[in-house]
Scaffold this active site. Structure first.
Site, PDB file in Angstrom:
ATOM      1  N   TYR A 126       0.798  -1.223   0.000  1.00 14.39           N
ATOM      2  CA  TYR A 126       0.000   0.000   0.000  1.00 14.39           C
ATOM      3  C   TYR A 126       0.830   1.272   0.000  1.00 14.39           C
ATOM      4  CZ  TYR A 126      -4.836  -1.428   0.374  1.00 14.39           C
ATOM      5  OH  TYR A 126      -6.085  -1.895   0.110  1.00 14.39           O
ATOM      6  N   LYS A 173       3.485 -14.506   4.521  1.00 10.04           N
ATOM      7  CA  LYS A 173       3.931 -15.278   3.359  1.00 10.04           C
ATOM      8  C   LYS A 173       5.458 -15.202   3.347  1.00 10.04           C
ATOM      9  CE  LYS A 173       2.503 -17.450  -0.344  1.00 10.04           C
ATOM     10  NZ  LYS A 173       1.611 -18.598  -0.415  1.00 10.04           N
ATOM     11  N   ASP A 207      -2.212 -18.332   2.903  1.00 17.23           N
ATOM     12  CA  ASP A 207      -3.137 -19.124   2.074  1.00 17.23           C
ATOM     13  C   ASP A 207      -3.788 -20.232   2.902  1.00 17.23           C
ATOM     14  OD1 ASP A 207      -0.447 -19.734   2.070  1.00 17.23           O
ATOM     15  OD2 ASP A 207      -0.420 -20.692   0.125  1.00 17.23           O
ATOM     16  N   ASP A 231      -6.325  -5.861   4.454  1.00 16.45           N
ATOM     17  CA  ASP A 231      -7.411  -5.298   3.663  1.00 16.45           C
ATOM     18  C   ASP A 231      -8.315  -6.421   3.168  1.00 16.45           C
ATOM     19  OD1 ASP A 231      -8.841  -3.354   2.292  1.00 16.45           O
ATOM     20  OD2 ASP A 231      -7.627  -3.572   0.486  1.00 16.45           O
ATOM     21  N   ASP A 235     -12.249  -7.976   4.984  1.00 20.27           N
ATOM     22  CA  ASP A 235     -13.535  -8.062   4.285  1.00 20.27           C
ATOM     23  C   ASP A 235     -14.030  -9.504   4.249  1.00 20.27           C
ATOM     24  OD1 ASP A 235     -13.566  -5.363   3.890  1.00 20.27           O
ATOM     25  OD2 ASP A 235     -14.137  -5.478   1.783  1.00 20.27           O
TER      26      ASP A 235
END
Ligand code: NAI
Length: 336
Positions: A126, A173, A207, A231, A235
């Site tokens: 970001y 990750k 994942d 982010d 959601d």
């Protein structure tokens, strides 16, 4: 003089309707606050300001430290940086906190979900540092700094301690992004071992974490992750408990904090008096906790849970017929 001064940003679209309803609920619950109302978003441009985040609004949040913000519409294609990105950068709101939990009367696939997601809000992909290497080849730089990684890890563990949370899981990750996610992980691990050994600590490759989230979200308590992952995952988690209409959020820094619903300005239903104010009311309870008004926030929480359980005054998005005001009135009647 009122005990608290809060900057109220009505915002755009349904923003003025849901912020007015929320303020009425807070007043009825006994919050002693003076509101400084200032614009942001398309409304600010309509009022003649040259930025979607006017300097006056920003300065007021700096001065008063708390803001309750309605959703804003960022005018498309006019070159404005979004209000939310500006707020995060200019006020250094480095932690995004989003609690997601099942609410009574809101039917979802899962029960028993109660997760708090802490997202690093200033770095990662970001950072927006992008570059065209040669025509047809572009890059985007992922940034991680030790200072920001330590700061967010400490924030998350401190939050866990204060809110009596038991376990913190870091999604990462680092198997692929060995330096950036590696640093994020090293910092979280360090804070866990050296400062908060009493909180259970767990690391999970993102994942696999996503799979486990949708298999059994009840196994998670708190989640910590860098900006982009946060982010997306926040959601996803909102979807586990009934969607954006019932989830509140906050952006927190050391000097200021901005509380807002997760949903947008919903232009399709703006001005009709049918928007659900619940997500902003949930955000407002987070603000109350942050300003150490826990008794009032508990009162508001119990009241909206009672209204939801009762099921007679639900807004249309939750399958009812009540309008914004009717929902707020029902909630106010339930305040004890
Ligand atoms: P949206 O969240 O505004 O609307 C999506 C759908 O959900 C619409 O059908 C809307 O009617 C419904 N909805 C949203 N909030 C609701 C509520 N409280 N009660 C009942 N129904 C509700 O998302 P959309 O349409 O993608 O974005 C509209 C505008 O909002 C855009 O300009 C976007 O940039 C902005 N936005 C602002 C945010 C913020 O200020 N934090 C966050 C997300 C979007």
């Amino acid at each position: 003089m009122a005990k608290h001064t809060i900057v109220g940003i009505p915002g755009d679209g349904i923003g003025p309707e849901v912020t007015a309803a929320t303020r009425r609920v807070l007043a009825a619950a006994g919050l002693d606050a003076e509101w400084v109302e200032l614009p942001a978003g398309a409304t600010a441009i309509e009022q003649g300001y040259d930025n979607v985040l006017p300097q006056r609004t920003l300065a007021a949040i700096q001065a008063h430290k708390f803001a309750l913000k309605g959703p804003v519409t960022t005018p498309v294609g006019k070159g404005f940086t979004s209000v939310n990105v500006q707020l995060r950068k200019k006020l250094n709101l480095y932690a995004a906190v989003r609690p997601v939990r099942n609410l009574p009367g809101v039917n979802t696939r899962y029960q028993g979900v109660d997760i708090v997601i802490v997202r690093e809000n200033t770095e990662g992909l970001y950072s927006g540092i992008e570059n065209e290497v040669v025509p047809g080849v572009v890059t985007s730089l992922k940034v991680a700094s030790e200072g920001a990684c330590m700061r967010i890890a400490r924030f998350a563990f401190r939050y866990a301690t204060r809110r009596h949370r038991k376990k913190l899981t870091v999604f990462h990750k680092a198997n692929i992004m060995k330096l950036t996610d590696g640093l994020f992980l090293t910092c979280a691990r360090r804070v866990s071992e050296e400062e908060y050994p009493n909180i259970e600590y767990e690391e999970m490759i993102i994942d696999a974490g996503c799979m486990k989230l949708v298999q059994d979200p009840t196994r998670f308590d708190m989640l910590l992750m860098e900006n982009l992952y946060g982010d997306l995952v926040s959601d996803l988690c909102a979807g586990l408990v009934g969607g954006l209409g019932v989830v509140g959020g906050s952006n927190i820094g050391d000097a200021a904090a901005v509380f807002e619903a997760v949903h947008g300005s919903a232009p399709d239903i703006a001005g009709k008096g049918v928007a659900n104010p619940l997500a902003l009311i949930v955000s407002a309870t987070m603000m109350l906790d942050h300003m150490h008004e826990e008794a009032i926030s508990q009162k508001v929480r119990e009241a909206y849970e009672a209204v939801l359980k009762d099921g007679k005054s639900l807004t249309r998005d939750l399958g009812g017929t009540a309008g914004t005001e009717e929902f707020a009135e029902a909630l106010i009647r339930r305040l004890k």
